[in-house]
Design an enzyme around this catalytic site. Structure first.
Site, mmCIF file in Angstrom:
data_model
loop_
_atom_site.group_PDB
_atom_site.id
_atom_site.type_symbol
_atom_site.label_atom_id
_atom_site.label_comp_id
_atom_site.label_asym_id
_atom_site.label_seq_id
_atom_site.Cartn_x
_atom_site.Cartn_y
_atom_site.Cartn_z
ATOM 1 N N ASN A 117 0.885 -1.164 0.000
ATOM 2 C CA ASN A 117 0.000 0.000 0.000
ATOM 3 C C ASN A 117 0.922 1.214 0.000
ATOM 4 O OD1 ASN A 117 -1.811 2.033 0.512
ATOM 5 N ND2 ASN A 117 -2.296 1.380 2.605
ATOM 6 N N TRP A 118 1.029 1.840 -1.159
ATOM 7 C CA TRP A 118 1.971 2.961 -1.272
ATOM 8 C C TRP A 118 1.471 4.219 -0.569
ATOM 9 C CZ3 TRP A 118 3.386 2.406 -7.216
ATOM 10 C CH2 TRP A 118 4.322 1.377 -7.348
ATOM 11 N N LYS A 119 0.189 4.260 -0.235
ATOM 12 C CA LYS A 119 -0.405 5.446 0.401
ATOM 13 C C LYS A 119 -0.127 6.684 -0.460
ATOM 14 C CE LYS A 119 0.022 3.052 4.758
ATOM 15 N NZ LYS A 119 0.130 3.122 6.203
ATOM 16 N N HIS A 132 -9.322 1.205 4.532
ATOM 17 C CA HIS A 132 -8.071 1.351 5.279
ATOM 18 C C HIS A 132 -8.287 2.256 6.490
ATOM 19 C CE1 HIS A 132 -3.988 2.439 6.330
ATOM 20 N NE2 HIS A 132 -3.648 1.304 5.764
ATOM 21 N N GLU A 169 -6.635 4.568 7.721
ATOM 22 C CA GLU A 169 -6.380 6.002 7.496
ATOM 23 C C GLU A 169 -7.590 6.666 6.837
ATOM 24 O OE1 GLU A 169 -2.638 5.440 5.540
ATOM 25 O OE2 GLU A 169 -1.822 4.745 7.432
ATOM 26 N N GLU A 217 -5.724 -5.338 10.230
ATOM 27 C CA GLU A 217 -4.699 -4.343 10.523
ATOM 28 C C GLU A 217 -4.990 -3.651 11.851
ATOM 29 O OE1 GLU A 217 -2.499 -3.041 6.796
ATOM 30 O OE2 GLU A 217 -4.284 -1.809 6.866
ATOM 31 N N GLY A 253 2.216 1.874 10.766
ATOM 32 C CA GLY A 253 3.147 2.995 10.646
ATOM 33 C C GLY A 253 3.822 3.381 11.947
ATOM 34 N N SER A 270 3.122 -2.568 10.235
ATOM 35 C CA SER A 270 4.572 -2.656 10.430
ATOM 36 C C SER A 270 5.140 -4.047 10.099
ATOM 37 C CB SER A 270 4.976 -2.235 11.841
ATOM 38 O OG SER A 270 4.544 -0.912 12.093
HETATM 39 P P1 PGA Z 1 2.753 -0.059 7.642
HETATM 40 O O1 PGA Z 1 1.328 0.182 6.950
HETATM 41 O O2 PGA Z 1 3.303 -1.330 7.049
HETATM 42 O O3 PGA Z 1 3.576 1.143 7.259
HETATM 43 O O4 PGA Z 1 2.515 -0.171 9.100
HETATM 44 C C1 PGA Z 1 0.453 -0.900 6.756
HETATM 45 C C2 PGA Z 1 -0.820 -0.413 6.155
HETATM 46 O O5 PGA Z 1 -1.211 0.727 6.444
HETATM 47 O O6 PGA Z 1 -1.464 -1.110 5.366
#
Ligand code: PGA
Length: 255
Positions: free
Chosen positions: A13-15, A99, A101, A171, A177, A217
């Site tokens: 997931n490049w965000k 997600h 976020e 998640e 993150g 993470s």
């Molecule tokens: P992260 O993000 O690996 O940077 O913790 C995972 C995600 O948001 O899917």
């Protein structure tokens, strides 16, 4: 993982990272590194403006390019949104929905996640459906209840035959993150709970065939231990999906 029963899926997931040029450079770097590693699906979900360039760069490889969200309406007055039809039109078949976020910063709810998921499925897309508890919920000992409720609301009205096009990404929000990873035992326990809910909703056969990823993470150092667990069928990877060597190491752990 349990490759005899279900497909392992390693997705990045490049965000909000990578311009088109940066994405092309990244795909060109990683393409030979993951070539022939076919024991898992390899996906990168990209920002909308980067998708076309990433698709072109990934052509002919074992890398799938997906989107990071999709709207539930086919078109209309939804400023800033993109429909499943639009994604399909440029060759995108895979999309992340729900997600944390999006839920935390952009007001997405289980209801909108459910609507978006239904629209994507109706367009013939594969959905990576994200859910998981926040820190306070884990500390209060209600992780299982929270995850069961989320999964039921997010999948409400979605029939069993559509489950072959859904990957669940568990998640825990506190692990995203933050560098804090759920232990393999914690992640396995919750992925097991999610699978039990799927048994309740769809029966054993569908539940056992559904891929459940862990995300939060996950990196080159911890992937092997997480993926060794029977109910963890892959990873949704943020930070480590921006570094070819780290992401390839996770793909290797899934081989
Ligand atoms: P992260 O993000 O690996 O940077 O913790 C995972 C995600 O948001 O899917």
């Amino acid at each position: 993982m349990n490759p005899a029963k279900r497909r392992t899926v390693i997705a990045g997931n490049w965000k909000m990272n990578f311009t088109p040029a940066e994405a092309v450079a990244f795909i060109n770097e990683i393409k030979p590194m993951v070539a022939g590693k076919d024991n898992c699906d390899i996906i990168f979900c990209a920002p909308y403006v980067t998708i076309a360039a990433a698709l072109e760069a990934a052509k002919g490889s074992n890398i799938v390019i997906g989107a990071e969200n999709v709207h539930f309406a086919p078109k209309g007055a939804y400023t800033g949104e993109v429909s499943a039809e639009m994604l399909k039109a440029i060759g995108v078949d895979t999309v992340i929905i729900g997600h944390s976020e999006r839920r935390q910063y952009f007001g997405e709810t289980d209801e909108t996640v459910n609507l978006r998921t239904k629209a994507a499925l109706a367009a013939g897309m594969r959905v990576i459906l994200c859910m998981g508890e926040v820190k306070e919920q884990r500390e209060a000992g209600i992780t299982n209840e929270v995850c069961a409720m989320q999964i039921k609301l997010d999948l409400a009205g979605i029939p069993a035959e559509d489950m072959k096009n859904i990957v669940i990404a568990y998640e825990p929000v506190w692990a995203i993150g933050t560098g804090l990873t759920a232990t393999p035992e914690q992640a396995e326990e919750t992925c097991g709970v999610i699978r039990d809910v799927l048994v309740e909703l769809y029966g054993k056969e569908v539940a056992e065939a559904t891929t459940i990823q862990y995300g939060g993470s996950m990196n080159d150092a911890n992937a092997a231990d997480l993926l060794a667990k029977p109910n963890i069928d892959g990873g949704l990877i943020g930070g480590a999906s921006l570094v070819a060597k780290k992401f390839t190491a996770i793909v290797d752990a899934a081989q």
